[in-house]
Design a protein around this motif. Structure first.
Motif, mmCIF file in Angstrom:
data_model
loop_
_atom_site.group_PDB
_atom_site.id
_atom_site.type_symbol
_atom_site.label_atom_id
_atom_site.label_comp_id
_atom_site.label_asym_id
_atom_site.label_seq_id
_atom_site.Cartn_x
_atom_site.Cartn_y
_atom_site.Cartn_z
ATOM 1 N N ALA A 145 -4.487 -0.356 -9.282
ATOM 2 C CA ALA A 145 -5.370 -1.294 -8.410
ATOM 3 C C ALA A 145 -4.245 -2.385 -7.900
ATOM 4 O O ALA A 145 -4.265 -3.438 -8.064
ATOM 5 N N HIS A 156 -9.748 -6.572 -4.135
ATOM 6 C CA HIS A 156 -11.167 -6.056 -3.985
ATOM 7 C C HIS A 156 -12.083 -5.775 -5.067
ATOM 8 O O HIS A 156 -13.106 -5.917 -5.175
ATOM 9 N N PRO A 194 -10.432 2.214 -7.682
ATOM 10 C CA PRO A 194 -10.133 1.371 -6.544
ATOM 11 C C PRO A 194 -10.461 1.631 -5.167
ATOM 12 O O PRO A 194 -10.015 3.126 -4.839
ATOM 13 N N VAL A 195 -10.870 0.914 -4.168
ATOM 14 C CA VAL A 195 -10.634 1.163 -2.803
ATOM 15 C C VAL A 195 -9.221 1.361 -2.544
ATOM 16 O O VAL A 195 -8.305 0.885 -2.992
ATOM 17 N N ARG A 196 -9.016 2.104 -1.347
ATOM 18 C CA ARG A 196 -7.598 2.573 -0.835
ATOM 19 C C ARG A 196 -7.681 2.800 0.564
ATOM 20 O O ARG A 196 -8.654 3.497 1.192
ATOM 21 N N ASP A 216 0.931 -1.255 -0.217
ATOM 22 C CA ASP A 216 -0.062 -0.054 0.107
ATOM 23 C C ASP A 216 0.704 1.118 -0.069
ATOM 24 O O ASP A 216 1.613 1.266 0.855
ATOM 25 N N TYR A 241 -4.293 -5.306 -2.656
ATOM 26 C CA TYR A 241 -5.425 -5.457 -1.990
ATOM 27 C C TYR A 241 -6.374 -4.706 -3.022
ATOM 28 O O TYR A 241 -7.621 -5.045 -2.967
ATOM 29 N N ARG A 242 -6.158 -3.582 -3.491
ATOM 30 C CA ARG A 242 -7.090 -2.764 -4.558
ATOM 31 C C ARG A 242 -7.522 -3.757 -5.412
ATOM 32 O O ARG A 242 -8.641 -3.649 -6.078
ATOM 33 N N TYR A 250 -10.865 2.839 4.785
ATOM 34 C CA TYR A 250 -10.476 2.481 3.641
ATOM 35 C C TYR A 250 -11.555 3.533 2.761
ATOM 36 O O TYR A 250 -12.726 3.679 3.303
#
Length: 864
Positions: free
Chosen positions: A716, A723, A802-804, A123, A719-720, A793
């Motif tokens: 992404a 997810h 993407p989620v972050r 991350d 984990y992005r 997040y």
């Protein structure tokens, strides 16, 4: 630039062009030249980031070995990272080092990356925040940090030649973000340019990244140095923003740069700007003007005493010795804090009230405390899990060696060899000239050494003869050598074997970082007198590299000056039992004890600079060992002694799994403290663990035939991408970690704010500094004091985003206590790069996920 009105202008004006250029290339492998005319002391650099090794690549004085980077970031704790930076500065002070070459802020893009153990996380925000705290601790104590490696340098295969193909969006949002944070939030004083190209342009020549973004948009005033031998061209690097070429004294600048200025290809004002940045670095680290670090030379004395009290130092008193009680407490505590408990069925851990315990595995008796390559140091000692648990459990502990874990021979344990002349543990090494003349003969306390890099010999040897008396009983011994050339082995004066070992691959640094090795079993008499002669064979790297048509090097490429560096090692090891015998003994011990701890992991063969992994599977028959012990024992705990993801096909068969990383010189005691409950593993995973080989958003680390490595996962990363559904469900998510507490979460809510302009396009509702701030009540429902890390997040509503991870905060909570945890999000995570407009744009509304790891979301908050 014009130096007329610059504070350093009067100093630079005293120097002719040749002297200015002389300052911009290393004097030796790890030092810079000084200049008495302007009061500039020689400056000294040392590899980091898990210790300050000093000026010797192999050997040298004993220095503290720190837990690796994933254990530092695994704490998710700024204060701990800052403490580590301060401690490393103390280690630098003790050795008169001005610049520590760390932290590594590249990302864990593919889990195959060999050097990921040096880097913090997959991350970018967690990486940048940890790095900024580390830099503050180090530079607040007067030592320069060096962020590395700028940029998109996430793998090792063909690292000198590969071209990272990455979009501007991913570059800005992901790969540059940790550098940006450490520059903006901590003011890092130096940065190292990587080996690779980025979108077709070498990192040492990439003016778009260096001049336009780092020095331009960010307004950074520090010094950009090359990685060692990374500079490929003279004019392009000087004009592309590089300030310093390392190492020296040879290289692509020097006379070539002087000639380029004379021709008008490089402006002298450009050279002046590079010198300004060098002098600024010297001033910040005490190397410019009267007094300060380094003015009395670059000695490595003043190692201190074992009692941890005040010690003598070239310029600073009171620095703890590497084996002092102070260091032991610090290193043990830091290692334990970053360990991650990923499974704990029935609360089997901690092992309280356990009277008998079987401890199994090669890593239990030879715990891997550090990775390979330039992050290696020479510690005063390394502890093992067997030592740590024996100290705590005494006679109730049965220790059983495990299966083999290596594919390559390793240098002998110094305690297994004796210098035949002095009788001391170690080797006798004799250096020979090409005509057979003896140049030098010396005792070596270690069993590995470097030739031709940092040894300081005026006459490079053509051969070495290594002599030793083995501390062996009569019978089979694994005998061999590490290093390129022709080996001849003799026992009691009689030749017994020869071997021709040659370099492979396309990395001139391979001679130091991953040299060829050979060993074979031989029946030897008790206390055999062994000699091994290695005759070096020069390598023509121009010819070797020319075999690959995709590799095109300029005449002045620094790689072509490397010569034939050699790491030379002497291999001697008593033959142990077979793997099948080891597994059978482990089964018997586990059955008798009832509770078994199996320690498995990787070695510096797997987690190392200059080589990537091919699989995440544990080497050897370790998986089989775990399964068979689990079938025999009533309760089984697995300790994973590795910094990066491994596969766990036995996960359902065991009761608990502890990720212990590469825990440094106090690692064995730290693991034992965690297993017995003396310390709590409050760490959280910094990288998502795939469930199988290939089951990750990014996997490939080998460039194509044109040497391009495509960053197809875009922004992404890690984990992005999981997810977003770009890979199968992972084994464990980023942020996962159980600890010994249990937790209930209340309702999460935005903290009211007066709003205002949003930094980087962050929403203003419920924001501080332009980004949201969330608070949530957490209750420790266990009977133990524990630490919780609340993670927030951001899931943007905008399609394709993407989620972050956007923020996190930790809290120490007593049993039954409820506390309110406030998490301030970072505005840099609430923006996106608009390639069409070539600028930042705000992200719109979305949701904040309040979680104990992305696989355990406890609350959601909508943003307007």
């Amino acid at each position: 630039m014009s130096i007329g009105n610059h504070p350093f202008g009067p100093l630079i004006a005293q120097l002719p062009l040749e002297e200015k250029v002389h300052l911009l290339t290393g004097e030796t492998a790890f030092t810079l030249p000084g200049n008495e005319t302007i009061g500039l002391a020689p400056l000294a650099f040392s590899d980091g980031p898990t210790g300050v090794r000093g000026l010797k690549f192999i050997g040298g004085d004993a220095v503290a070995l720190f837990p690796n980077a994933t254990l530092i970031s695994g704490s998710w704790d700024d204060e701990l990272a800052e403490e580590v930076g301060h401690m490393l500065s103390e280690e630098a002070h003790r050795q008169s080092i001005h610049v520590v070459l760390g932290p590594t802020v590249n990302l864990h893009r593919s889990p195959l990356g060999g050097r990921l153990f040096e880097a913090y996380s997959e991350d970018p925000y967690l990486t940048g925040r940890t790095a900024a705290a580390y830099v503050r601790g180090m530079q607040g104590n007067g030592t320069a940090a060096c962020l590395k490696h700028l940029v998109a340098n996430e793998s090792e295969t063909l690292r000198n030649f590969m071209d990272s193909r990455v979009s501007e969006t991913a570059l800005r949002e992901v790969y540059l973000l940790p550098f940006e944070m450490a520059v903006e939030d901590a003011g890092a004083w130096s940065i190292m340019a990587a080996y690779n190209d980025i979108n077709g342009i070498s990192a040492t020549e990439n003016s778009h990244i260096t001049e336009e973004i780092v020095k331009g948009e960010w307004g950074w005033d520090g010094l950009l140095m090359s990685d060692w031998f990374a500079t490929k061209r003279t004019v392009e690097s000087a004009n592309g923003g590089l300030d310093l070429v390392m190492p020296g004294p040879d290289g692509p600048w020097g006379e070539r740069l002087v000639a380029a200025v004379r021709r008008g290809d490089v402006a002298e004002a450009t050279v002046d700007e590079h010198v300004v940045r060098l002098l600024r670095l010297a001033e910040r680290t005490g190397g410019l003007g009267a007094g300060g670090l380094g003015t009395d030379g670059l000695g490595t004395d003043g190692l201190g005493t074992d009692d941890g009290g005040a010690v003598a130092s070239p310029f600073k008193a009171g620095v703890p010795a590497p084996d002092s009680a102070i260091r032991k407490e610090q290193l043990r505590r830091i290692a334990a804090r970053g360990m991650v408990l990923v499974k704990n069925e029935g609360g089997i851990l901690p092992l309280e009230g356990v009277d008998t315990l079987a401890l199994v595995g090669r890593h239990a008796i030879a715990t891997q405390d550090m990775g390979g390559g330039s992050a290696q140091v020479n510690p005063p000692y390394q502890s093992t899990v067997a030592e740590g648990l024996s100290e705590r459990l005494g006679g109730g502990l049965t220790v059983v060696d495990g299966v083999g874990v290596r594919n390559r021979p390793v240098a002998a344990d110094p305690a297994f060899v004796t210098d035949p002349i002095t009788g001391e543990p170690g080797l006798r090494v004799t250096y020979l000239a090409a005509d057979g003349r003896e140049i030098d003969s010396a005792h070596e306390a270690g069993t590995a050494l470097t030739i031709g890099f940092d040894d300081g010999r005026a006459e490079p040897p053509a051969a070495v003869v290594i002599s030793a008396v083995l501390e062996n009983g009569a019978g089979p011994v694994r005998l061999g050598g590490i290093g390129a050339g022709r080996w001849t082995f003799a026992v009691d004066g009689e030749e017994v074997a020869t071997a021709q070992l040659g370099f492979s691959g396309s990395d001139p640094g391979e001679g130091v970082l991953r040299p060829p090795a050979y060993a074979e079993l031989r029946d030897l008499p008790e206390r055999a007198n062994v000699s091994a002669k290695l005759e070096f064979e020069p390598v023509d790297w121009r010819e070797v590299l020319g075999r690959n048509p995709a590799i095109k090097l300029a005449e002045e490429s620094h790689l072509l000056t490397t010569g034939s560096f050699n790491l030379v090692g002497f291999v001697a090891e008593a033959a142990g039992r077979t793997d099948e015998e080891a597994i059978a003994a482990a089964e018997d011990a586990a059955r008798a004890a009832g509770t078994a701890v199996v320690v498995v992991g990787l070695t510096e063969e797997d987690e190392t600079e200059a080589s990537d992994k091919q699989t995440l599977a544990l080497p050897g028959r370790q998986d089989e060992l775990v399964r068979r012990v689990a079938a025999a024992a009533e309760r089984t705990v697995v300790v994973v002694n590795a910094a990066t993801p491994v596969l766990m096909p036995w996960l359902a068969d065991v009761d608990a799994v502890l990720i212990a990383g590469l825990p440094g010189q106090e690692g064995g005691h730290a693991i034992a403290a965690v297993l017995t409950g003396e310390a709590e593993p409050t760490g959280r995973l910094v990288t998502t663990y795939p469930a199988a080989d290939g089951a990750s958003p990014a996997w490939e680390v080998t460039p194509d035939a044109a040497l391009r490595l495509h960053y197809t996962d875009g922004s992404a990363v890690g984990y992005r991408g999981w997810h977003a559904g770009n890979a199968p469900e992972p084994l464990f998510w980023l942020g996962h970690g159980l600890g010994y507490g249990s937790w209930e979460y209340g309702e999460a809510r935005l903290v009211p704010s007066s709003g205002g302009a949003a930094t980087g396009g962050a929403p203003t509702g419920g924001a501080t500094g332009g980004a949201p701030m969330v608070e949530v009540e957490v209750t420790n429902t266990s009977s133990r004091p524990s630490r919780e890390t609340v993670q927030v997040y951001f899931m943007p509503a905008e399609p394709g985003q993407p989620v972050r991870l956007a923020g996190y905060a930790g809290a120490d909570v007593a049993p039954g206590e409820t506390v309110t945890v406030t998490v301030a999000c970072d505005p840099r995570l609430f923006r996106r790069w608009d390639e069409a407009a070539a600028g930042w744009a705000p992200l719109g509304s979305g949701e904040l996920l309040v979680a104990r790891g992305l696989g355990d979301v406890r609350a959601q908050v909508s943003l307007p």
